[in-house]
Design a protein around this motif. Sequence first.
Motif, PDB file in Angstrom:
ATOM      1  N   LEU A 186       9.050   3.606   6.364  1.00 53.25           N
ATOM      2  CA  LEU A 186       9.308   4.353   7.587  1.00 53.25           C
ATOM      3  C   LEU A 186      10.807   4.371   7.831  1.00 53.25           C
ATOM      4  O   LEU A 186      11.522   3.436   7.452  1.00 53.25           O
ATOM      5  CB  LEU A 186       8.599   3.701   8.781  1.00 53.25           C
ATOM      6  CG  LEU A 186       7.103   3.427   8.603  1.00 53.25           C
ATOM      7  CD1 LEU A 186       6.598   2.554   9.735  1.00 53.25           C
ATOM      8  CD2 LEU A 186       6.342   4.725   8.557  1.00 53.25           C
ATOM      9  N   ASP A 187      11.295   5.393   8.498  1.00 52.43           N
ATOM     10  CA  ASP A 187      12.721   5.498   8.875  1.00 52.43           C
ATOM     11  C   ASP A 187      13.644   5.338   7.670  1.00 52.43           C
ATOM     12  O   ASP A 187      14.632   4.604   7.718  1.00 52.43           O
ATOM     13  CB  ASP A 187      13.083   4.455   9.947  1.00 52.43           C
ATOM     14  CG  ASP A 187      12.201   4.529  11.178  1.00 52.43           C
ATOM     15  OD1 ASP A 187      11.805   5.654  11.529  1.00 52.43           O
ATOM     16  OD2 ASP A 187      11.910   3.477  11.777  1.00 52.43           O
ATOM     17  N   CYS A 188      13.347   6.020   6.601  1.00 52.45           N
ATOM     18  CA  CYS A 188      14.148   5.883   5.368  1.00 52.45           C
ATOM     19  C   CYS A 188      15.568   6.414   5.550  1.00 52.45           C
ATOM     20  O   CYS A 188      16.503   5.888   4.942  1.00 52.45           O
ATOM     21  CB  CYS A 188      13.479   6.633   4.226  1.00 52.45           C
ATOM     22  SG  CYS A 188      11.903   5.947   3.758  1.00 52.45           S
ATOM     23  N   ASN A 189      15.734   7.461   6.352  1.00 50.02           N
ATOM     24  CA  ASN A 189      17.049   8.095   6.479  1.00 50.02           C
ATOM     25  C   ASN A 189      17.910   7.483   7.571  1.00 50.02           C
ATOM     26  O   ASN A 189      19.056   7.876   7.741  1.00 50.02           O
ATOM     27  CB  ASN A 189      16.879   9.597   6.733  1.00 50.02           C
ATOM     28  CG  ASN A 189      16.233  10.277   5.545  1.00 50.02           C
ATOM     29  OD1 ASN A 189      16.383   9.840   4.422  1.00 50.02           O
ATOM     30  ND2 ASN A 189      15.498  11.352   5.805  1.00 50.02           N
ATOM     31  N   SER A 190      17.382   6.543   8.327  1.00 43.83           N
ATOM     32  CA  SER A 190      18.189   5.930   9.389  1.00 43.83           C
ATOM     33  C   SER A 190      18.924   4.705   8.834  1.00 43.83           C
ATOM     34  O   SER A 190      18.689   4.261   7.713  1.00 43.83           O
ATOM     35  CB  SER A 190      17.309   5.551  10.579  1.00 43.83           C
ATOM     36  OG  SER A 190      16.391   4.566  10.193  1.00 43.83           O
ATOM     37  N   GLU A 191      19.784   4.151   9.679  1.00 49.66           N
ATOM     38  CA  GLU A 191      20.594   3.011   9.245  1.00 49.66           C
ATOM     39  C   GLU A 191      19.740   1.774   9.002  1.00 49.66           C
ATOM     40  O   GLU A 191      19.980   1.010   8.076  1.00 49.66           O
ATOM     41  CB  GLU A 191      21.658   2.715  10.320  1.00 49.66           C
ATOM     42  CG  GLU A 191      22.785   1.868   9.815  1.00 49.66           C
ATOM     43  CD  GLU A 191      23.889   1.779  10.855  1.00 49.66           C
ATOM     44  OE1 GLU A 191      24.226   0.636  11.222  1.00 49.66           O
ATOM     45  OE2 GLU A 191      24.393   2.822  11.273  1.00 49.66           O
ATOM     46  N   VAL A 192      18.740   1.569   9.860  1.00 46.41           N
ATOM     47  CA  VAL A 192      17.814   0.452   9.705  1.00 46.41           C
ATOM     48  C   VAL A 192      16.456   1.036   9.307  1.00 46.41           C
ATOM     49  O   VAL A 192      15.854   1.805  10.055  1.00 46.41           O
ATOM     50  CB  VAL A 192      17.688  -0.363  11.013  1.00 46.41           C
ATOM     51  CG1 VAL A 192      16.645  -1.461  10.856  1.00 46.41           C
ATOM     52  CG2 VAL A 192      19.025  -0.954  11.395  1.00 46.41           C
TER      53      VAL A 192
END
Length: 173
Positions: A100-106
């Motif tokens: 999940l959230d691969c493109n975010s910083e975390v």
Amino acid sequence: MKSTERPSKTPEKQEPKLNGQISKFSPTPADDKLPEEFTTEPQPVNEKPVEPPKIQPQVTGKRNKKKIDSPPATKPHIPFQDRPEEPELPPEPCQHMQFLDCNSEVGRVIFECYHCKQGIISEYTGEPVIGEYKGRPSVIFTKVKCPNCEQTAIRLQAREVLSTTAIPSPWQQ
């Protein structure tokens, strides 16, 4: 067919003489005449027509011989009917995971522990660390320990794991 003599070359077409010497390539009157063997008519040759040899089919090898010698099949062959039933292999261990959230910083990942199938959610950050293995560049994996069995639950390609939380596994029924 009668052969005819070719007229000799006229003096205008001959190569000029250099300093009283004859050129190596200038034709001489003897070169203008063809030898006698080329001027006679060819004699017919009595030849019998050549017939190709008759070839008898030969059976070589067991496979061809078996096909020729065996009687025609009475019933159609069903593949795998003759083979004994092989036991089914046990399933190999696999691991469920969802990023999940691969493109975010975390980034976050939900997965099952490889050993005890406990559900885990982890937060990670950073690009993977590149190290060296046997003289070649290689990714260094970050190991995440399972809070339930204390073994390595998963290896992530991340610089740092921020948190690990045990949850019920979404894949267990």
